[in-house]
Design a protein around this motif. Sequence first.
Motif, PDB file in Angstrom:
ATOM      1  N   VAL A 147       0.850  -1.196   0.000  1.00 19.01           N
ATOM      2  CA  VAL A 147       0.000   0.000   0.000  1.00 19.01           C
ATOM      3  C   VAL A 147       0.882   1.241   0.000  1.00 19.01           C
ATOM      4  N   TRP A 148       0.622   2.162  -0.931  1.00 19.95           N
ATOM      5  CA  TRP A 148       1.275   3.471  -0.888  1.00 19.95           C
ATOM      6  C   TRP A 148       0.434   4.482  -1.643  1.00 19.95           C
ATOM      7  N   ALA A 149       0.777   5.746  -1.479  1.00 24.21           N
ATOM      8  CA  ALA A 149       0.071   6.816  -2.175  1.00 24.21           C
ATOM      9  C   ALA A 149       0.944   7.373  -3.289  1.00 24.21           C
ATOM     10  N   ARG A 150       0.306   7.980  -4.279  1.00 27.49           N
ATOM     11  CA  ARG A 150       1.031   8.671  -5.341  1.00 27.49           C
ATOM     12  C   ARG A 150       0.235   9.902  -5.757  1.00 27.49           C
ATOM     13  N   THR A 151       0.933  10.862  -6.338  1.00 23.46           N
ATOM     14  CA  THR A 151       0.266  12.076  -6.825  1.00 23.46           C
ATOM     15  C   THR A 151       0.165  12.108  -8.341  1.00 23.46           C
ATOM     16  N   THR A 152       0.879  11.210  -9.033  1.00 24.12           N
ATOM     17  CA  THR A 152       0.908  11.186 -10.501  1.00 24.12           C
ATOM     18  C   THR A 152       0.307   9.876 -10.997  1.00 24.12           C
ATOM     19  N   PRO A 153      -0.691   9.886 -11.893  1.00 27.86           N
ATOM     20  CA  PRO A 153      -1.203  11.047 -12.641  1.00 27.86           C
ATOM     21  C   PRO A 153      -2.175  11.914 -11.846  1.00 27.86           C
ATOM     22  N   ARG A 154      -2.650  11.406 -10.686  1.00 31.79           N
ATOM     23  CA  ARG A 154      -3.523  12.170  -9.800  1.00 31.79           C
ATOM     24  C   ARG A 154      -3.381  11.551  -8.415  1.00 31.79           C
ATOM     25  N   PRO A 155      -3.816  12.246  -7.347  1.00 27.41           N
ATOM     26  CA  PRO A 155      -3.695  11.658  -6.007  1.00 27.41           C
ATOM     27  C   PRO A 155      -4.495  10.361  -5.890  1.00 27.41           C
ATOM     28  N   GLN A 156      -3.792   9.275  -5.636  1.00 21.78           N
ATOM     29  CA  GLN A 156      -4.432   7.964  -5.559  1.00 21.78           C
ATOM     30  C   GLN A 156      -3.763   7.111  -4.487  1.00 21.78           C
ATOM     31  N   LEU A 157      -4.544   6.183  -3.944  1.00 20.84           N
ATOM     32  CA  LEU A 157      -4.014   5.142  -3.072  1.00 20.84           C
ATOM     33  C   LEU A 157      -3.848   3.886  -3.920  1.00 20.84           C
ATOM     34  N   LEU A 158      -2.653   3.315  -3.915  1.00 18.53           N
ATOM     35  CA  LEU A 158      -2.362   2.110  -4.688  1.00 18.53           C
ATOM     36  C   LEU A 158      -2.428   0.892  -3.769  1.00 18.53           C
TER      37      LEU A 158
ATOM     38  N   VAL B 159       7.408  12.720  -3.221  1.00 15.12           N
ATOM     39  CA  VAL B 159       6.466  11.896  -2.483  1.00 15.12           C
ATOM     40  C   VAL B 159       6.086  10.642  -3.276  1.00 15.12           C
ATOM     41  N   ASP B 160       6.341  10.639  -4.586  1.00 15.74           N
ATOM     42  CA  ASP B 160       6.058   9.478  -5.434  1.00 15.74           C
ATOM     43  C   ASP B 160       7.228   8.492  -5.484  1.00 15.74           C
ATOM     44  N   LEU B 161       8.131   8.558  -4.517  1.00 20.99           N
ATOM     45  CA  LEU B 161       9.336   7.727  -4.566  1.00 20.99           C
ATOM     46  C   LEU B 161       9.018   6.234  -4.622  1.00 20.99           C
ATOM     47  N   HIS B 162       8.057   5.784  -3.805  1.00 25.28           N
ATOM     48  CA  HIS B 162       7.744   4.352  -3.784  1.00 25.28           C
ATOM     49  C   HIS B 162       7.094   3.915  -5.093  1.00 25.28           C
ATOM     50  N   ASP B 163       6.206   4.746  -5.638  1.00 27.12           N
ATOM     51  CA  ASP B 163       5.579   4.389  -6.905  1.00 27.12           C
ATOM     52  C   ASP B 163       6.607   4.405  -8.037  1.00 27.12           C
ATOM     53  N   THR B 164       7.554   5.340  -7.975  1.00 24.65           N
ATOM     54  CA  THR B 164       8.632   5.375  -8.964  1.00 24.65           C
ATOM     55  C   THR B 164       9.498   4.123  -8.872  1.00 24.65           C
ATOM     56  N   THR B 165       9.788   3.684  -7.649  1.00 19.21           N
ATOM     57  CA  THR B 165      10.565   2.456  -7.466  1.00 19.21           C
ATOM     58  C   THR B 165       9.883   1.282  -8.141  1.00 19.21           C
ATOM     59  N   GLU B 166       8.575   1.154  -7.958  1.00 15.44           N
ATOM     60  CA  GLU B 166       7.853   0.047  -8.583  1.00 15.44           C
ATOM     61  C   GLU B 166       7.847   0.181 -10.104  1.00 15.44           C
ATOM     62  N   THR B 167       7.726   1.411 -10.617  1.00 18.01           N
ATOM     63  CA  THR B 167       7.797   1.632 -12.063  1.00 18.01           C
ATOM     64  C   THR B 167       9.142   1.172 -12.618  1.00 18.01           C
ATOM     65  N   LEU B 168      10.218   1.468 -11.897  1.00 18.44           N
ATOM     66  CA  LEU B 168      11.558   1.055 -12.335  1.00 18.44           C
ATOM     67  C   LEU B 168      11.708  -0.459 -12.292  1.00 18.44           C
ATOM     68  N   VAL B 169      11.230  -1.090 -11.218  1.00 21.14           N
ATOM     69  CA  VAL B 169      11.291  -2.555 -11.129  1.00 21.14           C
ATOM     70  C   VAL B 169      10.501  -3.182 -12.277  1.00 21.14           C
ATOM     71  N   GLN B 170       9.316  -2.641 -12.538  1.00 25.38           N
ATOM     72  CA  GLN B 170       8.511  -3.137 -13.652  1.00 25.38           C
ATOM     73  C   GLN B 170       9.271  -3.042 -14.970  1.00 25.38           C
ATOM     74  N   HIS B 171       9.912  -1.893 -15.217  1.00 29.81           N
ATOM     75  CA  HIS B 171      10.616  -1.712 -16.464  1.00 29.81           C
ATOM     76  C   HIS B 171      11.806  -2.665 -16.573  1.00 29.81           C
ATOM     77  N   ILE B 172      12.547  -2.832 -15.494  1.00 31.53           N
ATOM     78  CA  ILE B 172      13.697  -3.729 -15.488  1.00 31.53           C
ATOM     79  C   ILE B 172      13.263  -5.157 -15.767  1.00 31.53           C
ATOM     80  N   GLU B 173      12.214  -5.603 -15.098  1.00 27.95           N
ATOM     81  CA  GLU B 173      11.735  -6.977 -15.290  1.00 27.95           C
ATOM     82  C   GLU B 173      11.162  -7.192 -16.692  1.00 27.95           C
ATOM     83  N   THR B 174      10.492  -6.180 -17.221  1.00 26.00           N
ATOM     84  CA  THR B 174       9.975  -6.290 -18.583  1.00 26.00           C
ATOM     85  C   THR B 174      11.112  -6.358 -19.589  1.00 26.00           C
ATOM     86  N   GLN B 175      12.143  -5.512 -19.407  1.00 30.93           N
ATOM     87  CA  GLN B 175      13.304  -5.521 -20.289  1.00 30.93           C
ATOM     88  C   GLN B 175      14.007  -6.875 -20.258  1.00 30.93           C
TER      89      GLN B 175
END
Length: 231
Positions: free
Chosen positions: A62-73, A211-227
């Motif tokens: 569970v984490w929050a993000r502001t991009t693309p809008r304020p959301q709870l993930l 504040v989007d650091l955790h969501d960015t981390t998951e985006t990077l992990v996703q990209h690495i694993e997809t690559q």
Amino acid sequence: MCAWRLPTDASCASVARSLLGIAMTKLGLDRGATDDAVLAASELATNALTHSGAAAPPELWVWARTTPRPQLLITVYDACRASWPTNTPGDLLDDHGRGIGIVDMLADAWGAHPSRSICTGGTQGKAVWAAFPLPGPWPDPRTTAPPMLAARHLTATLTARGITNTAHRHGRGVSLVTIPLGSNEETNIWIEPGHLSYTLPNGTRHRRPIVDLHDTTETLVQHIETQRGTR
């Protein structure tokens, strides 16, 4: 950010409901949004238990993000990539496979991607997530942190999830985290007091609040694993 290891028995969904309900109550979130998110977490946990296998137990993130809008993930991880969620049950009278349909009705958006575990040392698997609106003052996009601290946290988090050879360097008011992707490719994340930015090998550039650091981390992990999965 919260991450919990879920049980590998029939209590998986109820434990996910309980953990998320407690966390959202502590945050003072709207009861209607809480009920929807808790139900979605229950459905995602049920699906994950079916496919988790012996490699690693399911996990609730569970984490929050502001991009693309304020959301709870709300994300549930499982260690199986042989099966992916769909929203197309074959028999309309069959309850099997209805979980993602329920999530689709409740959430702003949902999806699934290759990922690595948080609680069990970076075991490869997938993350299935659902996003819910956060209309209040949290998360605050103005949240800041010293770049050096954020860079060290990002590096430590990626290393703990099995992304090796990640390095960080620091200058005056800015830090740089370099993540190798393999085949002589790498991604650089520039971290300043209020935001971070990075460009992926496909040329897309991203700039996000700190504040989007955790969501960015998951985006990077996703990209690495997809690559890695395409090689």
